[in-house]
Scaffold this active site. Structure first.
Site, PDB file in Angstrom:
ATOM      1  N   HIS A   1      -4.034  -9.106   3.945  1.00 17.06           N
ATOM      2  CA  HIS A   1      -5.490  -9.163   4.044  1.00 17.06           C
ATOM      3  C   HIS A   1      -5.902  -9.940   5.283  1.00 17.06           C
ATOM      4  O   HIS A   1      -5.379 -11.027   5.550  1.00 17.06           O
ATOM      5  CB  HIS A   1      -6.080  -9.849   2.809  1.00 17.06           C
ATOM      6  CG  HIS A   1      -6.025  -9.003   1.574  1.00 17.06           C
ATOM      7  ND1 HIS A   1      -6.091  -9.523   0.301  1.00 17.06           N
ATOM      8  CD2 HIS A   1      -5.913  -7.659   1.414  1.00 17.06           C
ATOM      9  CE1 HIS A   1      -6.017  -8.546  -0.577  1.00 17.06           C
ATOM     10  NE2 HIS A   1      -5.904  -7.407   0.066  1.00 17.06           N
TER      11      HIS A   1
ATOM     12  N   TYR B   1      -8.853 -11.725  -6.667  1.00 23.27           N
ATOM     13  CA  TYR B   1      -7.816 -11.730  -7.699  1.00 23.27           C
ATOM     14  C   TYR B   1      -7.793 -13.024  -8.506  1.00 23.27           C
ATOM     15  O   TYR B   1      -7.139 -13.098  -9.546  1.00 23.27           O
ATOM     16  CB  TYR B   1      -6.432 -11.512  -7.071  1.00 23.27           C
ATOM     17  CG  TYR B   1      -6.286 -10.164  -6.426  1.00 23.27           C
ATOM     18  CD1 TYR B   1      -6.097  -9.020  -7.190  1.00 23.27           C
ATOM     19  CD2 TYR B   1      -6.360 -10.019  -5.045  1.00 23.27           C
ATOM     20  CE1 TYR B   1      -5.970  -7.774  -6.600  1.00 23.27           C
ATOM     21  CE2 TYR B   1      -6.234  -8.783  -4.440  1.00 23.27           C
ATOM     22  CZ  TYR B   1      -6.041  -7.660  -5.224  1.00 23.27           C
ATOM     23  OH  TYR B   1      -5.931  -6.427  -4.638  1.00 23.27           O
TER      24      TYR B   1
ATOM     25  N   LYS C   1      -2.652  -1.949   7.770  1.00 24.89           N
ATOM     26  CA  LYS C   1      -3.908  -1.466   8.329  1.00 24.89           C
ATOM     27  C   LYS C   1      -4.113  -2.008   9.732  1.00 24.89           C
ATOM     28  O   LYS C   1      -3.749  -3.145  10.021  1.00 24.89           O
ATOM     29  CB  LYS C   1      -5.081  -1.903   7.447  1.00 24.89           C
ATOM     30  CG  LYS C   1      -5.236  -1.086   6.171  1.00 24.89           C
ATOM     31  CD  LYS C   1      -6.496  -1.491   5.448  1.00 24.89           C
ATOM     32  CE  LYS C   1      -6.759  -0.626   4.241  1.00 24.89           C
ATOM     33  NZ  LYS C   1      -8.012  -1.007   3.537  1.00 24.89           N
TER      34      LYS C   1
ATOM     35  N   ARG D   1       0.860  -1.172   0.000  1.00 25.29           N
ATOM     36  CA  ARG D   1       0.000   0.000   0.000  1.00 25.29           C
ATOM     37  C   ARG D   1       0.905   1.233   0.000  1.00 25.29           C
ATOM     38  O   ARG D   1       2.024   1.193   0.498  1.00 25.29           O
ATOM     39  CB  ARG D   1      -0.909   0.034   1.222  1.00 25.29           C
ATOM     40  CG  ARG D   1      -1.842  -1.157   1.352  1.00 25.29           C
ATOM     41  CD  ARG D   1      -2.697  -1.039   2.610  1.00 25.29           C
ATOM     42  NE  ARG D   1      -3.627  -2.161   2.758  1.00 25.29           N
ATOM     43  CZ  ARG D   1      -3.385  -3.252   3.469  1.00 25.29           C
ATOM     44  NH1 ARG D   1      -2.223  -3.365   4.130  1.00 25.29           N
ATOM     45  NH2 ARG D   1      -4.286  -4.223   3.553  1.00 25.29           N
TER      46      ARG D   1
ATOM     47  N   ARG E   1      -0.298  -2.699  -6.750  1.00 24.10           N
ATOM     48  CA  ARG E   1      -0.575  -3.721  -5.728  1.00 24.10           C
ATOM     49  C   ARG E   1      -1.480  -4.796  -6.317  1.00 24.10           C
ATOM     50  O   ARG E   1      -1.251  -5.997  -6.115  1.00 24.10           O
ATOM     51  CB  ARG E   1      -1.231  -3.046  -4.527  1.00 24.10           C
ATOM     52  CG  ARG E   1      -1.708  -3.977  -3.418  1.00 24.10           C
ATOM     53  CD  ARG E   1      -2.197  -3.125  -2.250  1.00 24.10           C
ATOM     54  NE  ARG E   1      -3.025  -3.849  -1.314  1.00 24.10           N
ATOM     55  CZ  ARG E   1      -2.552  -4.544  -0.276  1.00 24.10           C
ATOM     56  NH1 ARG E   1      -1.256  -4.652  -0.081  1.00 24.10           N
ATOM     57  NH2 ARG E   1      -3.391  -5.146   0.558  1.00 24.10           N
TER      58      ARG E   1
ATOM     59  N   HIS F   1      -2.140   2.006  -6.301  1.00 20.74           N
ATOM     60  CA  HIS F   1      -2.803   0.800  -5.801  1.00 20.74           C
ATOM     61  C   HIS F   1      -2.971  -0.241  -6.905  1.00 20.74           C
ATOM     62  O   HIS F   1      -3.081  -1.440  -6.612  1.00 20.74           O
ATOM     63  CB  HIS F   1      -4.162   1.157  -5.199  1.00 20.74           C
ATOM     64  CG  HIS F   1      -4.602   0.226  -4.113  1.00 20.74           C
ATOM     65  ND1 HIS F   1      -3.997   0.164  -2.881  1.00 20.74           N
ATOM     66  CD2 HIS F   1      -5.587  -0.715  -4.084  1.00 20.74           C
ATOM     67  CE1 HIS F   1      -4.589  -0.745  -2.135  1.00 20.74           C
ATOM     68  NE2 HIS F   1      -5.552  -1.302  -2.841  1.00 20.74           N
TER      69      HIS F   1
END
Length: 342
Positions: A314, A323, A221, A197, A291, A288
């Protein structure tokens, strides 16, 4: 397996150019400017003091990233101004009712897109839950407030050919300062090679990236720390940059802005726009998207889904599964070659 998949994506290139403190600073910044004010809107709005305190604590405790705090602040300000214009609310959060929140959401659904409404509801729920925990209100009127479901759209990404074109254009930037070109190459290779990120990239400090093993320590995050590989190309690009820039002290920013100091996400976005123009690629591609490209290309080259989940940081495997749609073409090819009745 994940490292081997990285190596299949990009081999090292020969570049022509050789070569808890942060939390306190962020909290201080919020105290100086509690909520980002929009041009033309009042800066003194009902209930702002408690919102400012909430955002300051969230940022200082690293529960929310700076950009998330900014989004929450704007959402809560928008709700407060809406309440003021619909009945002269005085900023007393204990007077809120579930009807107030429900009317606000219904009206916003007619004027805002679903993601915007989702973000505003998230901010209200988090703020009111925190206020209840701290005794500011006895019950939260947001208890029954349901988050609008977001459509699961397929991520946009660069193809492997487009990625190579972008890297070649970035490397061939003759007009820029050699150190700046080397830095930009390091940025692009890290974003793509590690699936970082932008906030994680800008937060890399001296000592976080082991140039021997190619592993980088990131703060993701929710203040979740992870260590991931970035690939040989990224390591080579960082070495070239540090040869010109000098090795940073432990804890100091690794990637510097043009005038010194820590690189910020907006500078990365603007840099990428320039490189996309040089490469003749679509201007709407963002950092992004690199990514997304990392995740897509890893899966296409045989990486395990759970390893890609760890690479991207994640919390849920279902987030990474989006994905897998990009590997359908390869699956069809394998099926055609392997199935006896294909």
């Amino acid at each position: 397996d994940l490292v081997r998949s990285h190596r299949r994506l990009r081999r090292p290139r020969r570049h022509r150019h050789h070569g808890a403190c942060r939390a306190r600073q962020a909290a201080a910044a919020v105290k100086r400017r509690p909520v980002q004010q929009d041009d033309g809107e009042p800066t003194d709005w009902p209930g702002s003091a408690l919102v400012s305190d909430f955002l300051t604590r969230q940022l200082a405790g690293r529960r929310l990233a700076a950009l998330s705090c900014l989004t929450y602040g704007r959402s809560l300000k928008g709700f407060a101004l809406w309440m003021k214009s619909n009945g002269g609310w005085d900023g007393d959060w204990s007077k809120l009712t579930a009807r107030n929140l429900r009317d606000f959401v219904i009206e916003r659904q007619g004027t805002h897109n679903r993601r915007s409404v989702h973000n505003q509801v998230s901010a209200l729920r988090a703020f009111l839950a925190d206020l209840r925990e701290r005794g500011g209100i006895t019950t939260t009127p947001a208890a029954g407030l349901v988050l609008p479901k977001l459509p699961r759209s397929l991520p946009k990404f660069l193809t492997e050919a487009q990625t190579d074109t972008l890297m070649d254009a970035a490397e061939d930037s003759e007009k820029d300062d050699p150190q700046e070109v080397a830095r930009d190459m390091a940025i692009l290779e890290l974003l793509y090679g590690g699936g970082l990120r932008v906030s994680e990239l800008c937060g890399i400090n001296g000592g976080d990236l082991d140039l021997g093993s190619g592993l980088v320590k990131l703060m993701g995050k929710g203040s979740k720390e992870r260590v991931v590989p970035v690939g040989d190309s990224a390591v080579k690009a960082v070495k070239d940059y540090l040869t010109l820039r000098g090795a940073p002290a432990r804890g100091a920013p690794m990637l510097l802005a043009a005038r010194g100091g820590r690189l910020n996400p907006r500078a990365v976005q603007l840099m990428l726009k320039r490189k996309l123009a040089l490469a003749g690629l679509p201007a709407d591609l963002t950092p992004h998207k690199l990514r997304h490209a990392c995740a897509t290309h890893l899966l296409s080259n045989g990486a395990d889904l759970r390893l890609v989940q760890e690479q991207l940081g994640h919390a849920s495997l279902s987030t990474t599964q989006i994905y897998t749609h990009l590997s359908v073409a390869k699956l069809r090819e394998v099926h055609r070659k392997s199935h006896p009745r294909a």
